[in-house]
Design a protein around this motif. Structure first.
Motif, PDB file in Angstrom:
ATOM      1  N   GLN A  29     -40.035   8.933  -1.021  1.00 40.40           N
ATOM      2  CA  GLN A  29     -41.100   7.986  -0.655  1.00 40.40           C
ATOM      3  C   GLN A  29     -42.472   8.667  -0.676  1.00 40.40           C
ATOM      4  N   ARG A  55     -48.495  -3.880   2.779  1.00 39.67           N
ATOM      5  CA  ARG A  55     -47.123  -4.318   2.471  1.00 39.67           C
ATOM      6  C   ARG A  55     -46.101  -3.460   3.199  1.00 39.67           C
ATOM      7  N   ARG A  56     -46.313  -2.135   3.165  1.00 42.99           N
ATOM      8  CA  ARG A  56     -45.381  -1.173   3.756  1.00 42.99           C
ATOM      9  C   ARG A  56     -45.236  -1.437   5.257  1.00 42.99           C
ATOM     10  N   SER A  58     -46.123  -4.228   6.880  1.00 45.28           N
ATOM     11  CA  SER A  58     -45.590  -5.581   7.109  1.00 45.28           C
ATOM     12  C   SER A  58     -44.072  -5.571   7.005  1.00 45.28           C
ATOM     13  N   ASP A  59     -43.548  -4.793   6.060  1.00 43.95           N
ATOM     14  CA  ASP A  59     -42.098  -4.690   5.899  1.00 43.95           C
ATOM     15  C   ASP A  59     -41.412  -4.121   7.145  1.00 43.95           C
ATOM     16  N   LEU A  60     -42.172  -3.355   7.936  1.00 44.45           N
ATOM     17  CA  LEU A  60     -41.615  -2.818   9.188  1.00 44.45           C
ATOM     18  C   LEU A  60     -41.677  -3.835  10.314  1.00 44.45           C
ATOM     19  N   GLY A  61     -42.249  -5.015  10.027  1.00 42.23           N
ATOM     20  CA  GLY A  61     -42.395  -6.022  11.079  1.00 42.23           C
ATOM     21  C   GLY A  61     -43.713  -5.919  11.814  1.00 42.23           C
ATOM     22  N   GLU A 139     -40.356   3.772  11.233  1.00 41.92           N
ATOM     23  CA  GLU A 139     -39.244   3.195  10.472  1.00 41.92           C
ATOM     24  C   GLU A 139     -37.903   3.717  10.995  1.00 41.92           C
TER      25      GLU A 139
END
Ligand SMILES: [Zn+2]
Length: 464
Positions: A29, A55-56, A58-61, A139
């Motif tokens: 990553q 985006r990164r 947001s993907d974690l909530g 994460e």
């Protein structure tokens, strides 16, 4: 005292196990992230990388957005609410320095390469490798437990490498959304000995120019010598009134606001490792600057300085030129310690010049406030413990570092304690060709970030 893994609480041990298992995936990553240039000075890749981070996160909530400023956007994200637990603001910067000169790189700056246990790319240490470690710590907690131990705000700046021109205004404008209990920044190098560091403060800075003009133009030093005043002598005499040969600064009132260090700060400075003979040999100095009776670290931590950065005028080229300079400029800076301010320091300079050489013009060049978080702040223990757990060795404590960073934005505008916990190796070559980060430290940085969240999760807020 180190904190061996066997002492770990099971819930943190499970996160550390996850980080160990994901070791290679996390390096992949990092490699992918470093492929994206984000050069603030050249406005290259800034929009793309800020969008990628939104985006990164947001993907974690996280509730994440790129907030526009008068310059490059700030990436701001908030994690799920965890009642009664502290809120940590994790600060970093997604912009990087220009990579030039390209021919000096062993491998290209935006083609990350792994060799000798390090990843080589622009931004590896400054600062993508370090704030990605913080994101991967988030994460990892979420992957193992489905929740975070405390409240988290992530703030990633896009113009740190061009002097953070908008972060103060941004913090004032968004103070409510940035409300946190502490700020932690993973940036900068660790100690050359390999020991990790926790930094509690920075010196501030004020810059100014002194300009002297004594005639319409430079003149013949024979025909006019003895008649026309020399602009360089004017500045030399003035500068000599500002600092004494014993090293003390003679500008009246300059040091009046200085708050002397506490006993604990003095003790922390005195406890830092120092090989003075080696320092002198490495730098080619034969002595330290005056005053002589000052402990080494006290010099950069607890005292202001007055530095002539350059003195210009007349002729400096090859051979000789018997010229009598009509104009001269001295560029100077003052490093400020708590509770000096740039305005106060420059007011003192102006008053001093008005008294000693009223014909000299003072040009104020702006500056930055100093910042200091008390060593006995209630988050100091958890931050130190997190670094010890993550890095496997107790950190060195720096009450202040000599350079200037905009930490005052956190301590003075947001009004919260601010800590810097560097994850990069001392020879990260930030701002230079062949920037790199040791993969071992990237890994331990993720562990440190995870341990920090866990330590904060053991605390309650509301009870003072
Ligand atoms: Zn930098």
């Amino acid at each position: 005292m180190t904190a061996p893994d066997t002492d770990l609480a099971p819930d943190l041990a499970a996160v550390f196990d996850h980080i160990d298992r994901q070791r290679d995936a996390f390096v992949a990553q990092l490699t992918e992230y470093l492929r994206h240039p984000s050069i603030s000075a050249q406005n290259i890749g800034i929009r793309e990388v800020s969008a990628l981070l939104v985006r990164r996160l947001s993907d974690l909530g996280f509730a994440a957005e790129a907030v526009s400023t008068d310059g490059h956007p700030m990436v701001m994200a908030r994690g799920p609410e965890v009642p009664d637990r502290p809120t940590v603001l994790l600060y970093g910067h997604y912009d990087v320095q220009p990579p030039e000169p390209l021919e000096a790189w062993v491998t290209p700056p935006f083609e990350p390469t792994i060799r000798d246990g390090r990843i080589w790319a622009r931004g590896a240490g400054d600062n993508k490798g370090q704030h990605l470690a913080q994101i991967l710590a988030l994460e990892s907690h979420l992957a193992v437990h489905g929740t975070l131990p405390c409240n988290v705000i992530v703030l990633l700046e896009g113009e740190e490498e061009v002097g953070s021109p908008h972060i103060a205004a941004f913090a004032r404008h968004h103070a409510e959304r940035l409300r946190a209990d502490l700020v932690v920044t993973a940036d900068g190098p660790q100690h050359p000995s390999g020991r990790p560091i926790v930094t509690f403060g920075v010196r501030g800075m004020a810059g100014f120019e002194l300009r002297a003009r004594t005639a319409r133009s430079d003149a013949h030093s024979g025909n006019y010598g003895g008649v026309m005043p020399n602009a360089l002598w004017t500045l030399v005499h003035l500068l000599a009134t500002m600092k004494r040969p014993d090293g003390t600064i003679a500008i009246e009132g300059l040091a009046d606001p200085v708050i002397p260090p506490t006993e604990a700060e003095r003790a922390a400075a005195a406890a830092l490792p120092l090989d003075l003979d080696r320092f002198l040999a490495d730098t080619g100095m034969d002595r330290l600057d005056a005053p002589q009776d000052r402990p080494f670290y006290d010099r950069t931590m607890f005292h202001p300085t007055l530095t002539i950065n350059g003195l210009h005028g007349g002729y400096g080229g090859p051979g000789s030129k018997t010229v009598l300079p009509a104009e001269a400029v001295a560029k100077c800076d003052i490093r400020l310690v708590e509770a000096m301010t740039p305005d106060q320091a420059l007011d003192c300079v102006e008053a001093h010049v008005a008294k000693h050489a009223p014909e000299v013009e003072v040009v104020r060049m702006g500056g930055m406030l100093p910042s200091k978080t008390p060593l006995d702040d209630r988050f100091a223990g958890p931050v130190r413990a997190a670094v010890a757990r993550g890095m496997g060795v107790e950190p060195l404590i720096y009450p202040v570092v000599g350079g200037s960073l905009p930490d005052y934005v956190f301590t003075k505008i947001l009004g919260v304690p601010a800590y810097v916990t560097p994850y990069a190796n001392a020879d990260e070559a930030n701002h230079a060709p062949n920037e790199n980060m040791e993969l071992r430290l990237f890994h331990n940085g993720i562990r440190t970030g995870a341990a920090l969240l866990w330590e904060l999760g053991r605390m309650r807020v509301g009870a003072a």
